[in-house]
Design a protein around this motif. Structure first.
Motif, PDB file in Angstrom:
ATOM      1  N   ILE A 172      33.038  27.607  30.814  1.00  0.00           N
ATOM      2  CA  ILE A 172      34.113  28.485  30.416  1.00  0.00           C
ATOM      3  C   ILE A 172      33.555  29.961  31.174  1.00  0.00           C
ATOM      4  O   ILE A 172      34.367  30.610  31.921  1.00  0.00           O
ATOM      5  N   LYS A 173      32.372  30.430  30.666  1.00  0.00           N
ATOM      6  CA  LYS A 173      32.056  31.891  31.261  1.00  0.00           C
ATOM      7  C   LYS A 173      31.643  31.738  32.722  1.00  0.00           C
ATOM      8  O   LYS A 173      31.637  32.862  33.455  1.00  0.00           O
ATOM      9  N   ASN A 174      31.359  30.584  33.428  1.00  0.00           N
ATOM     10  CA  ASN A 174      31.255  30.558  34.676  1.00  0.00           C
ATOM     11  C   ASN A 174      32.313  30.916  35.776  1.00  0.00           C
ATOM     12  O   ASN A 174      32.264  31.314  36.888  1.00  0.00           O
ATOM     13  N   MET A 175      33.414  31.103  34.860  1.00  0.00           N
ATOM     14  CA  MET A 175      34.668  31.403  35.727  1.00  0.00           C
ATOM     15  C   MET A 175      34.662  32.953  36.026  1.00  0.00           C
ATOM     16  O   MET A 175      35.531  33.497  37.016  1.00  0.00           O
ATOM     17  N   MET A 176      33.941  33.648  35.355  1.00  0.00           N
ATOM     18  CA  MET A 176      33.958  35.124  35.850  1.00  0.00           C
ATOM     19  C   MET A 176      33.737  35.329  37.265  1.00  0.00           C
ATOM     20  O   MET A 176      33.892  36.110  37.832  1.00  0.00           O
ATOM     21  N   GLY A 177      32.905  34.458  37.819  1.00  0.00           N
ATOM     22  CA  GLY A 177      32.568  34.346  39.279  1.00  0.00           C
ATOM     23  C   GLY A 177      33.721  34.252  40.272  1.00  0.00           C
ATOM     24  O   GLY A 177      33.669  34.374  41.447  1.00  0.00           O
ATOM     25  N   VAL A 178      34.978  34.095  39.800  1.00  0.00           N
ATOM     26  CA  VAL A 178      36.252  34.029  40.652  1.00  0.00           C
ATOM     27  C   VAL A 178      37.007  35.199  40.512  1.00  0.00           C
ATOM     28  O   VAL A 178      37.872  35.367  41.171  1.00  0.00           O
ATOM     29  N   ALA A 179      36.845  35.997  39.574  1.00  0.00           N
ATOM     30  CA  ALA A 179      37.496  37.287  39.162  1.00  0.00           C
ATOM     31  C   ALA A 179      37.133  38.514  39.779  1.00  0.00           C
ATOM     32  O   ALA A 179      35.476  38.556  39.945  1.00  0.00           O
ATOM     33  N   GLY A 180      37.693  39.450  40.250  1.00  0.00           N
ATOM     34  CA  GLY A 180      37.205  40.787  40.738  1.00  0.00           C
ATOM     35  C   GLY A 180      37.248  41.789  39.575  1.00  0.00           C
ATOM     36  O   GLY A 180      37.381  41.512  38.381  1.00  0.00           O
ATOM     37  N   GLY A 181      37.677  42.939  40.027  1.00  0.00           N
ATOM     38  CA  GLY A 181      37.792  43.959  39.131  1.00  0.00           C
ATOM     39  C   GLY A 181      36.422  44.467  38.255  1.00  0.00           C
ATOM     40  O   GLY A 181      35.388  44.009  38.885  1.00  0.00           O
ATOM     41  N   ALA A 182      36.463  45.320  37.256  1.00  0.00           N
ATOM     42  CA  ALA A 182      35.270  45.799  36.632  1.00  0.00           C
ATOM     43  C   ALA A 182      34.551  44.782  35.922  1.00  0.00           C
ATOM     44  O   ALA A 182      35.566  44.445  34.848  1.00  0.00           O
ATOM     45  N   ARG A 183      33.440  44.211  36.015  1.00  0.00           N
ATOM     46  CA  ARG A 183      33.015  43.362  35.124  1.00  0.00           C
ATOM     47  C   ARG A 183      32.731  44.048  33.729  1.00  0.00           C
ATOM     48  O   ARG A 183      32.886  43.370  32.685  1.00  0.00           O
TER      49      ARG A 183
END
Length: 337
Positions: free
Chosen positions: A225-236
């Motif tokens: 689930i957390k690995n999906m952050m790698g396809v999102a942009g914007g401010a981490r």
């Protein structure tokens, strides 16, 4: 290109014609040419940004429905490629997911400027095995990318994933800012409504999620689930705010067809960045499942002795209806080879 830019471009062309006819010196022409190159680069970037701003939002990805022999498989052995292949084989084989002519995204974690022994990124041999199986099943293209936390060039190279993925035939590339599109979430009140998501992650036939199992300072563990952050942009930093609510929305939006968790070496402390070899523990296992909630809760309990439902983003994903929690009722196959 607006009228002002068009006029400037026409002037550059006019100067070029004069040079060719001998009416302008070479030195003057080179000066004009340098200005022209800079102008065209500026215009290209302007066009890309304009495209991104004016493009309609992107809809959720539709997962390919696949019935597998087991809900989850976990294979243990000494060879990371062999156990990766076996874990998928026990589900029914990669051919259940990838069809001839498919465009496939394989999403490893290669977010950190760490070499493989530190277990901060997906094991290169695991990622390569997944890519090879995709091509063996008829994939036309396999794309590999990640929105890195450290410098993207150093992270891609030092993780070892880029080299292994390219050697396996994948198209490995850095993520262009202009290819992030605003997400059109199904729920109007979604926290990630309009959040930038990478276009290639959605516009593919098959999405295979290949994280490494490791600890995380804010999220307890980072897995499927957390690995999906790698396809999102914007401010981490903003993504981490109310992460337990945003991550379920994101993985529901991307809808990976298959989750393959690299637990060959796991990072038991200091995650997600790592850096201390004493925190790396060899488990020699790869876990595969179409269910990210089951996969994450299984790995949490089996390798970290943490109840999956005690981790907020996993629990909320379960409540969101994105999968089942790890219980004796789950149809799980474990094997040692």
């Amino acid at each position: 290109m607006n009228n002002k830019e068009q006029t400037k471009f026409e002037k550059i062309v006019s100067k070029a014609k004069k040079f060719l006819s001998g009416k302008i010196t070479r030195k003057s022409f080179l000066t004009i040419l340098a200005a022209g190159v800079a102008f065209l680069a500026f215009s290209s970037n302007t066009a890309k940004k304009a495209f991104a701003q004016n493009t309609k939002s992107i809809a959720p990805r539709k997962r390919r429905e696949v019935v597998t022999q087991y809900d989850l498989t976990a294979v243990t052995g000494e060879d990371p490629e062999q156990i990766t292949r076996k874990s998928v084989e026990l589900l029914g084989g990669m051919g259940k997911f990838v069809k001839t002519g498919d465009v496939v995204v394989v999403k490893p974690n290669m977010s950190w400027n760490r070499t493989p022994e530190y277990a901060a990124n997906t094991n290169p041999a695991v990622a390569a095995a997944v890519i090879k199986m995709c091509f063996e099943s008829g994939a036309k293209t396999v794309k590999v990318f990640d929105n890195t936390c450290n410098d993207k060039k150093l992270s891609y190279e030092n993780s070892g994933v880029m080299k292994a993925a390219k050697e396996a035939g994948a198209n490995v590339f850095f993520m262009d800012d202009w290819k992030y599109l605003p997400a059109k979430m199904a729920r109007a009140d979604a926290l990630l409504q309009g959040w930038p998501v990478y276009r290639d992650a959605i516009e593919c036939d098959v999405f295979i999620n290949v994280p490494i199992a490791k600890t995380h300072g804010l999220g307890t563990l980072t897995l499927s689930i957390k690995n999906m952050m790698g396809v999102a942009g914007g401010a981490r930093s903003q993504m981490h705010w109310e992460m337990d609510k945003k991550l379920p929305e994101l993985i529901d939006f991307v809808s990976p067809d298959l989750n393959i968790i690299d637990a060959f070496n796991i990072l038991t402390a200091g995650g997600p960045r790592g850096g201390n070899l004493a925190d790396v523990v060899r488990k020699n296992t790869v876990v595969a499942s179409t269910d990210p909630v089951l996969a994450d809760s299984f790995v949490a309990k089996t390798f970290f002795n943490i109840e999956g439902m005690s981790i907020p983003h996993i629990k909320r994903s379960f409540e969101f209806g994105l999968g089942q929690q790890y219980t004796p009722k789950a149809n799980i196959r474990t094997e040692k080879i």
